[in-house]
Design an enzyme around this catalytic site. Structure first.
Site, PDB file in Angstrom:
ATOM      1  N   HIS A  63      -5.019   0.287  -7.043  1.00  0.00           N
ATOM      2  CA  HIS A  63      -4.160   0.954  -8.024  1.00  0.00           C
ATOM      3  C   HIS A  63      -3.229  -0.089  -8.637  1.00  0.00           C
ATOM      4  O   HIS A  63      -3.214  -1.251  -8.220  1.00  0.00           O
ATOM      5  CB  HIS A  63      -3.383   2.092  -7.389  1.00  0.00           C
ATOM      6  CG  HIS A  63      -2.390   1.683  -6.343  1.00  0.00           C
ATOM      7  ND1 HIS A  63      -2.753   1.064  -5.161  1.00  0.00           N
ATOM      8  CD2 HIS A  63      -1.028   1.796  -6.299  1.00  0.00           C
ATOM      9  CE1 HIS A  63      -1.675   0.825  -4.435  1.00  0.00           C
ATOM     10  NE2 HIS A  63      -0.609   1.251  -5.117  1.00  0.00           N
ATOM     11  N   HIS A  65       0.177  -0.424  -8.840  1.00  0.00           N
ATOM     12  CA  HIS A  65       1.521  -0.781  -8.413  1.00  0.00           C
ATOM     13  C   HIS A  65       1.554  -2.292  -8.225  1.00  0.00           C
ATOM     14  O   HIS A  65       0.560  -2.904  -7.792  1.00  0.00           O
ATOM     15  CB  HIS A  65       1.892  -0.054  -7.119  1.00  0.00           C
ATOM     16  CG  HIS A  65       2.366   1.351  -7.357  1.00  0.00           C
ATOM     17  ND1 HIS A  65       2.266   2.353  -6.403  1.00  0.00           N
ATOM     18  CD2 HIS A  65       2.967   1.928  -8.448  1.00  0.00           C
ATOM     19  CE1 HIS A  65       2.771   3.475  -6.890  1.00  0.00           C
ATOM     20  NE2 HIS A  65       3.199   3.249  -8.125  1.00  0.00           N
ATOM     21  N   ASP A  67       2.677  -4.606  -6.210  1.00  0.00           N
ATOM     22  CA  ASP A  67       2.348  -5.355  -5.003  1.00  0.00           C
ATOM     23  C   ASP A  67       0.844  -5.393  -4.732  1.00  0.00           C
ATOM     24  O   ASP A  67       0.396  -6.075  -3.808  1.00  0.00           O
ATOM     25  CB  ASP A  67       3.105  -4.799  -3.790  1.00  0.00           C
ATOM     26  CG  ASP A  67       2.920  -3.302  -3.592  1.00  0.00           C
ATOM     27  OD1 ASP A  67       2.877  -2.562  -4.590  1.00  0.00           O
ATOM     28  OD2 ASP A  67       2.829  -2.858  -2.433  1.00  0.00           O
ATOM     29  N   HIS A  68       0.068  -4.693  -5.555  1.00  0.00           N
ATOM     30  CA  HIS A  68      -1.389  -4.685  -5.392  1.00  0.00           C
ATOM     31  C   HIS A  68      -2.137  -5.371  -6.545  1.00  0.00           C
ATOM     32  O   HIS A  68      -3.363  -5.456  -6.499  1.00  0.00           O
ATOM     33  CB  HIS A  68      -1.893  -3.250  -5.253  1.00  0.00           C
ATOM     34  CG  HIS A  68      -1.374  -2.565  -4.028  1.00  0.00           C
ATOM     35  ND1 HIS A  68      -2.096  -2.471  -2.862  1.00  0.00           N
ATOM     36  CD2 HIS A  68      -0.173  -1.981  -3.784  1.00  0.00           C
ATOM     37  CE1 HIS A  68      -1.380  -1.832  -1.950  1.00  0.00           C
ATOM     38  NE2 HIS A  68      -0.203  -1.528  -2.492  1.00  0.00           N
ATOM     39  N   HIS A 141      -1.954   9.471  -3.770  1.00  0.00           N
ATOM     40  CA  HIS A 141      -0.825   8.605  -4.058  1.00  0.00           C
ATOM     41  C   HIS A 141      -0.220   9.058  -5.400  1.00  0.00           C
ATOM     42  O   HIS A 141      -0.910   9.736  -6.180  1.00  0.00           O
ATOM     43  CB  HIS A 141      -1.294   7.144  -4.122  1.00  0.00           C
ATOM     44  CG  HIS A 141      -0.217   6.130  -3.916  1.00  0.00           C
ATOM     45  ND1 HIS A 141       0.630   6.155  -2.834  1.00  0.00           N
ATOM     46  CD2 HIS A 141       0.151   5.040  -4.657  1.00  0.00           C
ATOM     47  CE1 HIS A 141       1.468   5.139  -2.916  1.00  0.00           C
ATOM     48  NE2 HIS A 141       1.204   4.455  -4.011  1.00  0.00           N
ATOM     49  N   ASP A 208      -2.380   2.564   0.371  1.00  0.00           N
ATOM     50  CA  ASP A 208      -1.435   3.437  -0.327  1.00  0.00           C
ATOM     51  C   ASP A 208      -1.953   4.863  -0.517  1.00  0.00           C
ATOM     52  O   ASP A 208      -2.393   5.266  -1.601  1.00  0.00           O
ATOM     53  CB  ASP A 208      -1.084   2.820  -1.682  1.00  0.00           C
ATOM     54  CG  ASP A 208      -0.145   1.624  -1.519  1.00  0.00           C
ATOM     55  OD1 ASP A 208      -0.282   0.920  -0.510  1.00  0.00           O
ATOM     56  OD2 ASP A 208       0.698   1.409  -2.393  1.00  0.00           O
ATOM     57  N   HIS A 266       0.050  -3.812   5.375  1.00  0.00           N
ATOM     58  CA  HIS A 266       0.917  -3.209   4.368  1.00  0.00           C
ATOM     59  C   HIS A 266       2.168  -2.631   5.025  1.00  0.00           C
ATOM     60  O   HIS A 266       2.450  -1.443   4.950  1.00  0.00           O
ATOM     61  CB  HIS A 266       0.152  -2.127   3.594  1.00  0.00           C
ATOM     62  CG  HIS A 266       0.813  -1.706   2.318  1.00  0.00           C
ATOM     63  ND1 HIS A 266       1.756  -0.700   2.271  1.00  0.00           N
ATOM     64  CD2 HIS A 266       0.671  -2.131   1.042  1.00  0.00           C
ATOM     65  CE1 HIS A 266       2.158  -0.524   1.025  1.00  0.00           C
ATOM     66  NE2 HIS A 266       1.508  -1.394   0.250  1.00  0.00           N
TER      67      HIS A 266
END
Length: 313
Positions: A63, A65, A67-68, A141, A208, A266
């Site tokens: 996805h 976000h 941090d990914h 999520h 997530d 994570h």
């Protein structure tokens, strides 16, 4: 023997720490080298891990976000800088196509590598790879998020003692595998007389998500499961609100799904002691447990025999 292992580049969640980089994982599976969720700093972490970016064959983003995915621009540009000769497929939620396009061309560079955008547009979508089928499952999520599962086709393991008993060796073995039988001294020898079923190996990547049916679908029978465990049970309400798992939930999924090796990752920066994740997970899962740390390598477990008791080639 083929190499199958996970290289962990980063294990933090939204906020990196002194010891934990943002997300980043590379699965080496024979000729496939798959990067999952390249967070900030991924290119440097690959250097520290001794992994050339040019080796990548595929990129999977769960996805969008930060941090990914915020490490994607550096990885894409490095592919061109290194003049990567083979195409690299990129899989990501189709609703995030605009984000992917922006990240891919986040700054000026001379593009020489072929990065093929292959978005995931439906739950259960299947993608053919040289390693087997890559499956994508929709997770729970706040934004569209997918987990990934790599399934190797089932095959057969040749039994040397039975081959020897029938006098089958060399090129004759290849012919036997190709045709399903072989005539030896006037006698037909079927393939199943000199071999046994070999279950294809399975890898799952779950990031997530709140607990949902597709978490179990991805984890089912996995030889290696990489799964987020952002929170501990003491913060279970916060985990549910944010669409994340606790270490106990992740471990229970592994136990109920028959996972052979579990990798927790994570981690929220609020927990400085990783041993707490191990302790909580151990209450639910008594199998092979790894609490991930940056730059470790985790082998895919050896195959089991058809009886499920000992390693097999």
């Amino acid at each position: 023997m083929s190499l199958r292992e996970l290289v962990v580049l980063g294990t933090a969640s939204q906020v990196p720490t002194r010891r934990r980089n943002h997300n980043g994982y590379v699965l080496v599976w024979d000729s496939e080298v798959v990067m999952f969720d390249p967070g900030e700093g991924t290119q440097r972490q690959m250097l520290l891990a001794g992994l050339p970016v040019s080796a990548l064959t595929r990129i999977c983003i769960s996805h969008f976000h930060g941090d990914h995915c915020l490490g994607l621009p550096g990885v894409v540009q490095r592919l061109s800088l290194d003049r990567t000769a083979h195409p690299v497929s990129a899989h990501f939620p189709a609703t995030g196509a605009d984000y992917f396009a922006r990240l891919r061309h986040a700054s000026v560079f001379h593009e020489t590598a072929e990065v093929r955008a292959e978005p995931v547009s439906m739950d259960g979508q299947q993608i053919s790879t040289s390693a087997g089928t890559l499956q994508a499952r929709r997770l729970q999520h706040p934004i569209e998020t997918y987990g990934y599962r790599l399934v190797e086709p089932d095959g057969r393991r040749m039994l040397p003692e039975r081959l020897a008993a029938y006098g089958i060796a060399g090129p004759a073995i290849s012919e036997l595998i190709r045709t399903g039988h072989l005539d030896v001294d006037g006698r037909r020898v079927p393939l199943d007389a000199v071999s046994e079923p070999r279950r294809g190996q399975r890898f799952a990547f779950v990031m997530d998500t709140g607990l949902c049916d597709n978490v179990y679908a991805l984890a089912e029978g996995a030889d290696l499961l990489v799964i987020e465990s952002t929170f501990l049970t003491e913060d279970a309400e916060l985990a549910a609100e944010a669409g994340h798992l606790t270490a106990a939930q992740a471990a229970r999924v592994a136990a109920e799904s028959g996972v052979r090796r579990l990798v927790l990752t994570h981690f929220s920066q609020r927990y400085p002691d990783p041993d707490r994740f191990a302790a909580e997970a151990r209450e639910q899962f008594d199998g092979d447990l790894v609490v991930a740390a940056d730059l470790i390598r985790v082998p895919v477990p050896p195959r089991l025999t058809s009886a499920g008791s000992s390693p097999a080639a």
